[in-house]
Scaffold this motif. Sequence first.
Motif, mmCIF file in Angstrom:
data_model
loop_
_atom_site.group_PDB
_atom_site.id
_atom_site.type_symbol
_atom_site.label_atom_id
_atom_site.label_comp_id
_atom_site.label_asym_id
_atom_site.label_seq_id
_atom_site.Cartn_x
_atom_site.Cartn_y
_atom_site.Cartn_z
ATOM 1 N N TRP A 1 34.465 54.020 57.536
ATOM 2 C CA TRP A 1 33.496 54.287 56.466
ATOM 3 C C TRP A 1 33.525 55.744 56.014
ATOM 4 O O TRP A 1 33.274 56.049 54.847
ATOM 5 C CB TRP A 1 32.107 53.922 56.998
ATOM 6 N N LEU B 1 42.930 44.583 49.876
ATOM 7 C CA LEU B 1 42.312 43.845 48.774
ATOM 8 C C LEU B 1 41.844 44.811 47.686
ATOM 9 O O LEU B 1 42.022 44.552 46.495
ATOM 10 C CB LEU B 1 41.103 43.052 49.288
ATOM 11 N N ILE C 1 43.652 43.708 44.359
ATOM 12 C CA ILE C 1 42.905 42.810 43.469
ATOM 13 C C ILE C 1 42.977 43.256 42.002
ATOM 14 O O ILE C 1 43.279 42.443 41.141
ATOM 15 C CB ILE C 1 41.445 42.604 43.964
ATOM 16 N N PHE D 1 44.657 40.918 39.175
ATOM 17 C CA PHE D 1 43.876 40.470 38.025
ATOM 18 C C PHE D 1 44.474 40.974 36.713
ATOM 19 O O PHE D 1 44.447 40.274 35.709
ATOM 20 C CB PHE D 1 42.415 40.903 38.170
ATOM 21 N N ILE E 1 47.273 38.567 36.078
ATOM 22 C CA ILE E 1 46.765 37.282 35.593
ATOM 23 C C ILE E 1 46.300 37.425 34.151
ATOM 24 O O ILE E 1 46.631 36.606 33.286
ATOM 25 C CB ILE E 1 45.617 36.777 36.496
#
Lengths: 177, 206
Positions: free
Chosen positions: A113, A126, A130, A134, A137
């Motif tokens: 953290w 991720l 991501i 995206f 896509i």
Amino acid sequence: MRRLRLAVMAVLALSVSTTAPRAFAQGQTVTGAVETSPGGTTNVPIPGADTVLDRRVRDVSQRLRCPVCQGESIQESPAELAAQMKGVVREQLAAGKSEQDVLNYFLAKYGDWILLEPRAEGINLLVYWIPVIFMLIGGVVLFMTVKKWIKPRPVAGAADDVAPDAAAPAGAELNHV
Amino acid sequence: MDWKRAFMVTGAIGAPFIALLAFGMTRDPRQIPSPLPGKAAPTWTHEVFAPGADPAQQRTVGDTVRLADLKGKVVVVNFWASWCLACRDEHADLSEAAQQLASRGVKVFGMLYNDQPANGVRWIADMGGQSYPSLTDPGARTAIDYGLYGVPETFVIDQTGKVAHKFIGPVTATALIAKVDSVLKAGGAGGADSAAKTAVPAKGAP
């Protein structure tokens, strides 16, 4: 297919180009470490002077998250704890530890953290992938939509242009665009 | 037909993403899991500024307490400050728990975080006293060593010197005693004999 491969390669090239300066910066600071370790023992701050140690403290502090403000690095945070943590960074660097050693110290105390920028490993990947996935896509969807829009109205004789084997009409369409 | 397929594709792509975001919503971003439990507790050496009222917990003001000297005992360290409101909530519970735990050989210490000892002494008097002693932590070095995010935070250190548990926020007497008891029981199987052996000379030394 070739287009897709090109797109993937472009994305990879982009990600390499964004990480390369950081790797370079790290290399720079490492050489800085060698320079400062003898001078770093003099702990007397010269007013107004930005020493190599100051720069190294700033480099590390900018990567550590302030536990009080949570959205800021300990470099920017006005919290007392952040100032004290910066003091710890300075002490450890002055004692001859490397930037990574100091980061590891805080990682051992506060966990992942504490890093403002998550490490690119495990589930953290991720965060990095991501957006790229995206974007890809989205790009494909956009491409398909635009293709549909600009698709020529069926005109008599247009079929003559299409290759007679017609086993892959999708591929034939692609050749048109 | 086309619509059905479009829905299915959107669902297949969107569902995992929505599930990920939904999972994120269940987490409190301010609650950060500590990597310390299970690891060796960072050592410290600090000066007593408030003696504590319970005879079994009491230490003389100005004495130096070393965590290393307390090996073999369960130690509770509570980080607090006079400016901390949540510390008021837990104060009575902590003081009572320390009294009860004293008979089990458990040592409880307050650790003043970013505060003046004079303020701490005044605060303890205002709160009607405190059963356990409090120590200074100049520059919050020990607080940082324990990965402190704020006050109050309470650490339970087992007989072998490992961090057994971390409480974030005010503790209750029941929760703290239950935790310490489970640590005592877990350490009792293998650690009790060695604890007795190490504790006796450590006690006799000063």
